[in-house]
Design a protein around this motif. Structure first.
Motif, PDB file in Angstrom:
ATOM      1  N   ARG A  74       0.832  -1.203   0.000  1.00  0.00           N
ATOM      2  CA  ARG A  74       0.000   0.000   0.000  1.00  0.00           C
ATOM      3  C   ARG A  74       0.864   1.249   0.000  1.00  0.00           C
ATOM      4  NH1 ARG A  74      -1.068  -2.691   4.730  1.00  0.00           N
ATOM      5  NH2 ARG A  74      -3.291  -2.953   4.564  1.00  0.00           N
ATOM      6  N   SER A  75       0.268   2.337  -0.514  1.00  0.00           N
ATOM      7  CA  SER A  75       0.999   3.599  -0.564  1.00  0.00           C
ATOM      8  C   SER A  75       0.948   4.274   0.806  1.00  0.00           C
ATOM      9  CB  SER A  75       0.378   4.512  -1.608  1.00  0.00           C
ATOM     10  OG  SER A  75      -0.889   4.911  -1.169  1.00  0.00           O
ATOM     11  N   ARG A  81      -4.774   6.740   5.658  1.00  0.00           N
ATOM     12  CA  ARG A  81      -6.236   6.835   5.563  1.00  0.00           C
ATOM     13  C   ARG A  81      -6.916   5.590   6.136  1.00  0.00           C
ATOM     14  NH1 ARG A  81      -8.077  10.816   1.855  1.00  0.00           N
ATOM     15  NH2 ARG A  81      -6.670  12.562   2.180  1.00  0.00           N
ATOM     16  N   GLU A  82      -6.354   4.422   5.826  1.00  0.00           N
ATOM     17  CA  GLU A  82      -6.987   3.197   6.322  1.00  0.00           C
ATOM     18  C   GLU A  82      -6.868   3.092   7.836  1.00  0.00           C
ATOM     19  OE1 GLU A  82      -5.565  -0.162   4.134  1.00  0.00           O
ATOM     20  OE2 GLU A  82      -6.854   0.297   2.418  1.00  0.00           O
ATOM     21  N   ALA A  83      -5.694   3.493   8.352  1.00  0.00           N
ATOM     22  CA  ALA A  83      -5.512   3.475   9.808  1.00  0.00           C
ATOM     23  C   ALA A  83      -6.512   4.416  10.468  1.00  0.00           C
ATOM     24  CB  ALA A  83      -4.086   3.862  10.163  1.00  0.00           C
ATOM     25  N   LEU A  85      -9.470   5.172   9.327  1.00  0.00           N
ATOM     26  CA  LEU A  85     -10.803   4.561   9.264  1.00  0.00           C
ATOM     27  C   LEU A  85     -10.994   3.570  10.405  1.00  0.00           C
ATOM     28  CD1 LEU A  85     -11.299   3.920   5.456  1.00  0.00           C
ATOM     29  CD2 LEU A  85     -12.374   5.648   6.863  1.00  0.00           C
ATOM     30  N   TYR A  86      -9.912   2.895  10.789  1.00  0.00           N
ATOM     31  CA  TYR A  86     -10.006   1.945  11.897  1.00  0.00           C
ATOM     32  C   TYR A  86      -9.854   2.642  13.253  1.00  0.00           C
ATOM     33  CZ  TYR A  86      -9.941  -2.322   9.104  1.00  0.00           C
ATOM     34  OH  TYR A  86     -10.265  -3.342   8.266  1.00  0.00           O
ATOM     35  N   GLY A  87      -9.589   3.944  13.235  1.00  0.00           N
ATOM     36  CA  GLY A  87      -9.421   4.677  14.482  1.00  0.00           C
ATOM     37  C   GLY A  87      -8.126   4.346  15.185  1.00  0.00           C
ATOM     38  N   GLY A  88      -7.125   3.929  14.435  1.00  0.00           N
ATOM     39  CA  GLY A  88      -5.840   3.579  15.043  1.00  0.00           C
ATOM     40  C   GLY A  88      -4.847   4.721  14.978  1.00  0.00           C
ATOM     41  N   ILE A  89      -3.819   4.616  15.776  1.00  0.00           N
ATOM     42  CA  ILE A  89      -2.760   5.631  15.761  1.00  0.00           C
ATOM     43  C   ILE A  89      -1.451   4.939  15.394  1.00  0.00           C
ATOM     44  CG2 ILE A  89      -1.512   7.347  17.119  1.00  0.00           C
ATOM     45  CD1 ILE A  89      -3.973   7.378  18.984  1.00  0.00           C
ATOM     46  N   LEU A  90      -0.790   5.477  14.385  1.00  0.00           N
ATOM     47  CA  LEU A  90       0.505   4.927  13.995  1.00  0.00           C
ATOM     48  C   LEU A  90       1.590   5.885  14.442  1.00  0.00           C
ATOM     49  CD1 LEU A  90      -0.353   3.973  10.320  1.00  0.00           C
ATOM     50  CD2 LEU A  90      -0.386   2.489  12.304  1.00  0.00           C
ATOM     51  N   SER A  91       2.654   5.376  15.035  1.00  0.00           N
ATOM     52  CA  SER A  91       3.731   6.273  15.427  1.00  0.00           C
ATOM     53  C   SER A  91       5.068   5.558  15.330  1.00  0.00           C
ATOM     54  CB  SER A  91       3.511   6.771  16.855  1.00  0.00           C
ATOM     55  OG  SER A  91       3.410   5.676  17.724  1.00  0.00           O
ATOM     56  N   THR A 102       4.903   1.693  16.097  1.00  0.00           N
ATOM     57  CA  THR A 102       3.805   1.313  16.974  1.00  0.00           C
ATOM     58  C   THR A 102       2.455   1.581  16.322  1.00  0.00           C
ATOM     59  OG1 THR A 102       5.187   1.929  18.829  1.00  0.00           O
ATOM     60  CG2 THR A 102       2.866   1.652  19.294  1.00  0.00           C
ATOM     61  N   ALA A 103       1.541   0.675  16.522  1.00  0.00           N
ATOM     62  CA  ALA A 103       0.147   0.911  16.146  1.00  0.00           C
ATOM     63  C   ALA A 103      -0.704   0.691  17.389  1.00  0.00           C
ATOM     64  CB  ALA A 103      -0.264  -0.046  15.035  1.00  0.00           C
ATOM     65  N   ASP A 104      -1.501   1.690  17.749  1.00  0.00           N
ATOM     66  CA  ASP A 104      -2.459   1.555  18.849  1.00  0.00           C
ATOM     67  C   ASP A 104      -3.839   1.496  18.228  1.00  0.00           C
ATOM     68  OD1 ASP A 104      -0.806   2.151  21.415  1.00  0.00           O
ATOM     69  OD2 ASP A 104      -0.190   3.670  19.965  1.00  0.00           O
ATOM     70  N   PHE A 105      -4.651   0.562  18.676  1.00  0.00           N
ATOM     71  CA  PHE A 105      -5.941   0.384  18.011  1.00  0.00           C
ATOM     72  C   PHE A 105      -6.925  -0.283  18.956  1.00  0.00           C
ATOM     73  CE2 PHE A 105      -2.823  -2.801  16.974  1.00  0.00           C
ATOM     74  CZ  PHE A 105      -3.443  -3.975  17.368  1.00  0.00           C
ATOM     75  N   LEU A 106      -8.165  -0.357  18.506  1.00  0.00           N
ATOM     76  CA  LEU A 106      -9.190  -1.013  19.313  1.00  0.00           C
ATOM     77  C   LEU A 106      -8.976  -2.518  19.278  1.00  0.00           C
ATOM     78  CD1 LEU A 106     -12.277   1.037  18.194  1.00  0.00           C
ATOM     79  CD2 LEU A 106     -11.293   0.973  20.480  1.00  0.00           C
ATOM     80  N   ARG A 107      -9.327  -3.164  20.350  1.00  0.00           N
ATOM     81  CA  ARG A 107      -9.209  -4.608  20.434  1.00  0.00           C
ATOM     82  C   ARG A 107      -9.908  -5.281  19.260  1.00  0.00           C
ATOM     83  NH1 ARG A 107      -8.309  -8.364  24.699  1.00  0.00           N
ATOM     84  NH2 ARG A 107      -7.067  -7.177  26.149  1.00  0.00           N
ATOM     85  N   GLY A 108      -9.290  -6.246  18.679  1.00  0.00           N
ATOM     86  CA  GLY A 108      -9.927  -6.989  17.599  1.00  0.00           C
ATOM     87  C   GLY A 108      -9.472  -6.546  16.223  1.00  0.00           C
ATOM     88  N   ASP A 109      -8.784  -5.394  16.128  1.00  0.00           N
ATOM     89  CA  ASP A 109      -8.353  -4.918  14.820  1.00  0.00           C
ATOM     90  C   ASP A 109      -6.933  -5.361  14.474  1.00  0.00           C
ATOM     91  OD1 ASP A 109     -10.720  -3.746  14.256  1.00  0.00           O
ATOM     92  OD2 ASP A 109     -10.141  -1.729  14.854  1.00  0.00           O
ATOM     93  N   GLU A 110      -6.369  -6.279  15.275  1.00  0.00           N
ATOM     94  CA  GLU A 110      -4.970  -6.665  15.029  1.00  0.00           C
ATOM     95  C   GLU A 110      -4.789  -7.310  13.659  1.00  0.00           C
ATOM     96  OE1 GLU A 110      -6.600  -7.599  17.765  1.00  0.00           O
ATOM     97  OE2 GLU A 110      -7.041  -9.732  17.583  1.00  0.00           O
ATOM     98  N   GLY A 111      -5.856  -7.929  13.132  1.00  0.00           N
ATOM     99  CA  GLY A 111      -5.782  -8.550  11.812  1.00  0.00           C
ATOM    100  C   GLY A 111      -5.510  -7.537  10.718  1.00  0.00           C
TER     101      GLY A 111
END
Lengths: 421, 129
Positions: A74-75, A81-83, A85-91, A102-111
């Motif tokens: 992916r670009s 944008r996709e992160a 949409l999932y409400g995650g934080i990339l740092s 690091t990616a912080d996200f809601l439980r269940g989105d690890e896939g």
């Protein structure tokens, strides 16, 4: 007869396919689940500035800014944008030893988030125009913002004096540098992103779940581990012109994290744990214009300890420096009251325990696993320390060469011998 | 901007995909490209693309240093020949095999990025059940 033989052959095939099916060997995985509502996955890579090859100062910083850029999957834009949409934080965070994605996200989105992190490590593209359009401007901005801070500059110089090469490498790209070639970045990344340098750390995930996902998505080459010479402590003193008068007085030690240093740092810490109080630290009695902050920076094979003092002018720095040296000498003579030593120990234990509880603790455990060391909690060691032992530790510490960095007006700055060292 | 983006409208892909059509069209295309005369001034086809638009401007910044220098050099030579109202000596004409589309892939890349951005901006999200 024929039917029998066929059946036998099929049985052998079925059996052998089971026997030889090997799970793809992935990188080290460490997870801890405390039942929290969010999860986080960190890909910890041994690619900090410490491991920068000769002639490539700042390449780790460039590599940090290349995280979450274009990969084969992916670009850069799609990643963000996709992160979102999932409400995650990339740092991405860079220390002298590790680069952490690091990616912080809601439980269940690890896939979704683990493959996303993997694409940044396993199949990054390192496109030349991204280096010049996206990465390099942000590298330069970050450096420019950092170097105006007296605190950052003082700590950089302190590291260089204390540890010279290796841990002494500057954390960020030097401000005068040109952009590296894309080949150099690619080369450093190919050395760093190998199984022996990467550990995947998860919180809010079970170990099995993370292991299964990681073995699918991290087909990294085994490669050799990045190495840097074992750290040795040197120490020294320097002055440098700056608009922000800052003084760093401290010591470093090579080896495992030490209970003595963390207790000393807690003893000199002025930030009160109660609002509206000045605290009981020996540095609390300094005038308001002289602010001090105790610093304890642990690494895998060394620790830097010291006090950062900032003031309006050199006189303020001198006053602060003298107070720090006086406090250290008092501790060295074993003259600390039981009450003060108890306070420092309690504070050091609390700091160690609360570090272990949070994400930083999980990361530290993951890093220890990568280094092949056992994670040691300082709480018990601090507990065993008494006033006499602390005095002996401080005396031994003060026999080594101190690290003193003074920034400000060169003409009047205090030197190490002038503040009593 | 020309119709169909900076690269114009092209049936090239479809023609190449069809072997018979390609066999018929290729000699005509080669003859036409030669007839255009830009090779006689040492230019490549991609030097003639209209560059006064954001897409091509972006693509031009992504050329590497040597290609960028060579492009400016070819433009200078061609401009000089234009002033002289003369073609280059025949030995210096651009050979058909040197007429490389060095800019087109970059323009396509910039266009793809813009397309992706547009697509993501106007995305309708449905959560997987």
């Amino acid at each position: 007869m024929l039917v029998q033989r066929r059946a036998l052959a099929a049985a052998i095939r079925a059996h052998s396919s089971r026997t030889y099916a090997t799970a793809p060997s992935g990188p080290t995985v460490f997870a801890q689940d405390n039942g929290q509502p969010t999860s986080s996955i960190t890909v910890l890579v041994k690619a900090g500035s410490r491991f920068e090859p000769e002639g490539h100062a700042g390449i780790a910083h460039v590599l940090k800014h290349f995280s979450f850029k274009s990969s084969k999957e992916r670009s850069a834009l799609r990643t963000v944008r996709e992160a979102e949409l999932y409400g995650g934080i990339l740092s991405a965070t860079l220390t002298r030893e590790y680069l952490a994605l690091t990616a912080d996200f809601l439980r269940g989105d690890e896939g979704f988030f683990l493959p996303l992190l993997a694409s940044s490590v396993v199949s990054p593209k390192f496109v030349n125009h991204e280096l010049h359009e996206l990465v390099w401007p942000s590298v330069m901005t970050e450096t420019a913002n950092a170097i105006v801070s007296g605190e950052y500059t003082a700590l950089e110089l302190a590291h260089a004096l204390a540890f010279r090469s290796g841990l002494g490498h500057a954390l960020l790209n030097p401000p005068h540098a040109h952009a590296p070639s894309i080949e150099a970045v690619r080369d450093y990344a190919s050395k760093a992103f190998t199984t022996s340098n990467v550990v995947i750390v998860g919180t809010g995930l079970t170990q099995e779940k993370l292991e299964t996902l990681a073995s699918h998505h991290f087909p990294l080459s085994s490669g050799t581990s990045l190495t840097s010479p074992a750290t040795k402590y040197y120490g020294g003193s320097t002055v440098s012109p700056s608009l922000h008068p800052t003084l760093f007085v401290g010591y470093g030690i090579a080896g495992a994290p030490s209970a003595g240093l963390s207790t000393l740092a807690a003893h000199l810490a002025v930030k009160p744990h109660l609002p509206w109080s000045d605290g009981l630290s020996p540095l609390s009695s300094l005038p308001k214009s002289v602010s001090t902050e105790s610093v304890l920076i642990p690494y895998s094979d060394a620790t830097l300890f010291g006090v950062l003092i900032s003031a309006k002018d050199s006189a303020g720095l001198r006053q602060g420096g003298e107070a720090v040296v006086k406090a250290l000498k008092e501790a060295a003579s074993g003259g600390l009251s039981q009450e003060l030593a108890g306070r420092a120990k309690a504070r050091a234990k609390f700091a160690a325990a609360s570090l272990e509880e949070g994400k930083a603790g999980v990361l530290a455990k993951g890093a220890a696993q990568l280094e092949g060391k056992a994670w040691t909690n300082l709480v018990d060691q601090v507990e065993k320390l008494d006033v006499k032992a602390l005095g002996k530790f401080t005396t031994d510490l003060m026999k080594t060469k101190p690290t003193v960095v003074a920034l400000g007006d060169i003409n009047t700055l205090p030197h190490a011998d002038e503040i009593g060292l | 901007m020309p119709l169909g983006g900076p690269l114009g409208i092209s049936f090239g892909k479809q023609i190449i995909a069809n072997r018979t059509l390609y066999r018929w069209v290729k000699p005509v295309a080669a003859w036409y490209a030669d007839l255009c005369g830009y090779r006689k001034m040492g230019l490549r086809y991609d030097d003639l693309l209209i560059e006064e638009n954001p897409t091509v401007e972006k693509a031009l910044t992504r050329l590497n240093a040597k290609e960028s220098y060579d492009r400016v050099w070819r433009h200078r030579v061609a401009m000089h020949q234009s002033v002289l109202h003369k073609d280059l000596p025949k030995a210096q004409w651009l050979k058909p095999q040197d007429d490389v589309r060095y800019l087109t892939p970059l323009i396509e890349e910039v266009e793809a990025e813009a397309r992706e951005r547009r697509e993501l901006d106007t995305l309708e999200v449905t959560r997987k059940k």
